[in-house]
Design an enzyme around this catalytic site. Sequence first.
Site, PDB file in Angstrom:
ATOM      1  N   CYS A  92      43.714  30.779  37.315  1.00 43.35           N
ATOM      2  CA  CYS A  92      44.880  30.662  36.269  1.00 43.35           C
ATOM      3  C   CYS A  92      44.452  29.695  35.295  1.00 43.35           C
ATOM      4  O   CYS A  92      44.277  28.445  35.637  1.00 43.35           O
ATOM      5  CB  CYS A  92      46.117  30.485  36.928  1.00 43.35           C
ATOM      6  SG  CYS A  92      47.472  30.221  35.852  1.00 43.35           S
ATOM      7  N   GLY A  93      44.113  29.932  33.969  1.00 43.63           N
ATOM      8  CA  GLY A  93      43.609  28.885  33.174  1.00 43.63           C
ATOM      9  C   GLY A  93      44.829  28.002  32.684  1.00 43.63           C
ATOM     10  O   GLY A  93      44.569  26.453  32.639  1.00 43.63           O
ATOM     11  N   CYS A 242      47.374  32.276  27.502  1.00 41.20           N
ATOM     12  CA  CYS A 242      46.788  32.698  28.654  1.00 41.20           C
ATOM     13  C   CYS A 242      45.360  32.237  28.750  1.00 41.20           C
ATOM     14  O   CYS A 242      44.288  32.855  27.926  1.00 41.20           O
ATOM     15  CB  CYS A 242      46.955  34.228  28.620  1.00 41.20           C
ATOM     16  SG  CYS A 242      46.389  34.781  30.514  1.00 41.20           S
TER      17      CYS A 242
HETATM   18  O1  PYC Z   1      46.523  31.035  31.738  1.00 40.11           O
HETATM   19  O2  PYC Z   1      45.267  32.241  33.021  1.00 40.11           O
HETATM   20  C1  PYC Z   1      46.251  31.993  32.583  1.00 40.11           C
HETATM   21  C2  PYC Z   1      47.387  32.743  33.318  1.00 40.11           C
HETATM   22  C3  PYC Z   1      47.376  33.885  34.033  1.00 40.11           C
HETATM   23  C4  PYC Z   1      48.803  34.025  34.331  1.00 40.11           C
HETATM   24  C5  PYC Z   1      49.506  33.608  33.649  1.00 40.11           C
HETATM   25  N1  PYC Z   1      48.778  32.445  33.100  1.00 40.11           N
END
Ligand code: PYC
Length: 321
Positions: A92-93, A242
């Site tokens: 999860c980033g 994300c």
């Molecule tokens: O930032 O990789 C992300 C992420 C995945 C699901 C919610 N945020």
Amino acid sequence: MSISSAPIRVVDSHTEGEPTRVVIAGGPDLGTGSLQDRLRRFRDDFDSFRRTVILEPRGSEALVGALLCPPEQPSSAAAVIFFNNTGYLSMCGHGTIGLAVTLFHLGLIGLGVHRIETPVGIVAVDLLAPNTVAIENVPSYLHLSEVELEIDTLGLIVGDVAWGGNWFFLARSSPFPLVAGNIPRLTAAALAVRGELRRRGITGADGAEIDHVEFFGPAQGAGANSRNFVHCPGGAYDRSPCGTGTSAKLACLAASGRLRPGEPWVQESIIGSRFTAHYSVASAATVIPTIVGNAYICGETVLVRQAGDPFAAGILLGPMP
Ligand code: PYC
């Protein structure tokens, strides 16, 4: 298995609007071994803990949890397993950015570069300032290009399938304008895309389920390259652009020659928050994405499970999308 009543200490933050809850004490003892093994133990033996931390009434569908674990390698600052309202995330980033800011807030790391172990590999975080973090993500790649989905309610949707630490379907355009008022329609559209992928047997590598869907459109703010809407497993949308989704996007841009190594890409989210990203080449097929974003601490809480609470392990509404 009965629910433990031990208090659970958490630190809440948000990364560009998307919340992360880091469990710093009171979590299950997952023993030793690889993080993949510990994730399996978490899922098989302690899933009620995940539900306590994430589900209402203590959490919300938007929240991503991060269980801090002892790292396998002494050179790592921490190890982490991410989870949400429906299960476990490989990576999860936004959560990694939130975790780095949380560890700094707790005095556990200083500014500079640190290694964080995740179930899909080691991620480097560079804490550039107390609230600003650059993450060097796991190798990311395009898996399938120009996949055509004909969906009754939406017409033709064309997109790519890529890995950025999670599996994504990245629709090249959005069926609806990317404005907050369209979030319910975008959510329904993303669910229809996931349904069609499932129906057609379109998967990530090794048959992995594609459980994140991204729609892209023109940026609204000055200086951004693109705006996105990201639908996460469990049904929530990502308030941030994300981190793993932006990594998947970089992999697609690199594969099609639309972005050069080191060239900045500013990805705007559906709420207008931003990540600035670039990549370096890892191999003929993979890139190493770097994602820079800001996170802020917004709570330090002890979660309590009183004897007799029928919702000590959260409110279960049945299977989530
Ligand atoms: O930032 O990789 C992300 C992420 C995945 C699901 C919610 N945020």
